[in-house]
Design an enzyme around this catalytic site. Structure first.
Site, mmCIF file in Angstrom:
data_model
loop_
_atom_site.group_PDB
_atom_site.id
_atom_site.type_symbol
_atom_site.label_atom_id
_atom_site.label_comp_id
_atom_site.label_asym_id
_atom_site.label_seq_id
_atom_site.Cartn_x
_atom_site.Cartn_y
_atom_site.Cartn_z
ATOM 1 C CB SER A 36 -1.067 0.020 1.064
ATOM 2 O OG SER A 36 -0.131 0.099 2.450
ATOM 3 C CG HIS B 104 -1.302 3.818 5.212
ATOM 4 N ND1 HIS B 104 -2.828 3.518 5.111
ATOM 5 C CD2 HIS B 104 -0.779 2.787 4.440
ATOM 6 C CE1 HIS B 104 -2.924 2.278 4.347
ATOM 7 N NE2 HIS B 104 -1.625 1.983 3.965
ATOM 8 C CG ASP C 261 -5.753 4.782 5.438
ATOM 9 O OD1 ASP C 261 -5.654 4.237 4.297
ATOM 10 O OD2 ASP C 261 -4.639 4.778 6.102
#
Length: 180
Positions: A57, A96, A123
């Site tokens: 990701s 992230h 998210d």
């Protein structure tokens, strides 16, 4: 006789005192590793100073198997920083990028929204049910450095536990049977 036969013979020929000494040495190695880990926790201010990227990701910046080094300072989190966070109800931390920071005027608390660089949306679907923002207590640390691909060892041992047990057994046997 082969490696296994030689190892068994080596263990049989050892005195009790040697075996106890080797077991204590193994215990000291494990204890030293734990002390180093706890020292890193204190120095970095992060509950987990080192994490492995487990998904794609964050590509192309970080690839699966990269190891990230974390630090948690008192400075406010800014948009664009890469953070590692825990979500309520999930055991595995997520790596992230912060895409939005909202500071509440009344309480001075900070709400944080994240997104994986390789993901289409933010998210919010990853957060706990009904949660729209992360708070400071969710953040484990900021990424301050990385080692590419080194984390594959951890991924392989997690996905194939038999390899982990064989490696631990072999290392333990090596420590116990060494004559020094």
């Amino acid at each position: 006789m082969g490696f296994v036969g030689d190892t068994v013979e080596s263990i049989r020929s050892m005195q009790i005192r040697q075996v106890v000494s080797q077991i204590i040495s193994l215990g000291m190695i494990v204890t030293s590793a734990l002390i180093i880990w706890k020292g890193l926790i204190v120095v970095t201010g992060s509950e987990s100073p080192v994490v492995v990227v487990l998904s794609g990701s964050m590509e192309p910046g970080f690839k699966r198997g990269d190891i990230l080094f974390l630090h948690m300072s008192k400075e406010p989190i800014r948009t664009g920083e890469i953070v590692v966070f825990n979500v309520d109800g999930r055991e595995i931390p997520i790596v992230h990028r912060v895409i939005k920071v909202h500071e509440r005027q009344d309480t001075a608390e900070v709400d944080i929204l994240t997104k994986g660089d390789n993901n289409f949306g933010d998210d919010r679907l990853l957060y706990a049910q009904g949660q729209l923002w992360l708070q400071q207590h969710h953040i484990m640390g900021r990424a301050v450095g990385y080692l590419p691909y080194v984390g594959w060892v951890t991924i392989i041992m997690t996905e194939k536990p038999i390899i982990k047990y064989l490696l631990i057994g072999a290392l333990g046997l090596l420590v116990i049977t060494s004559k020094e």
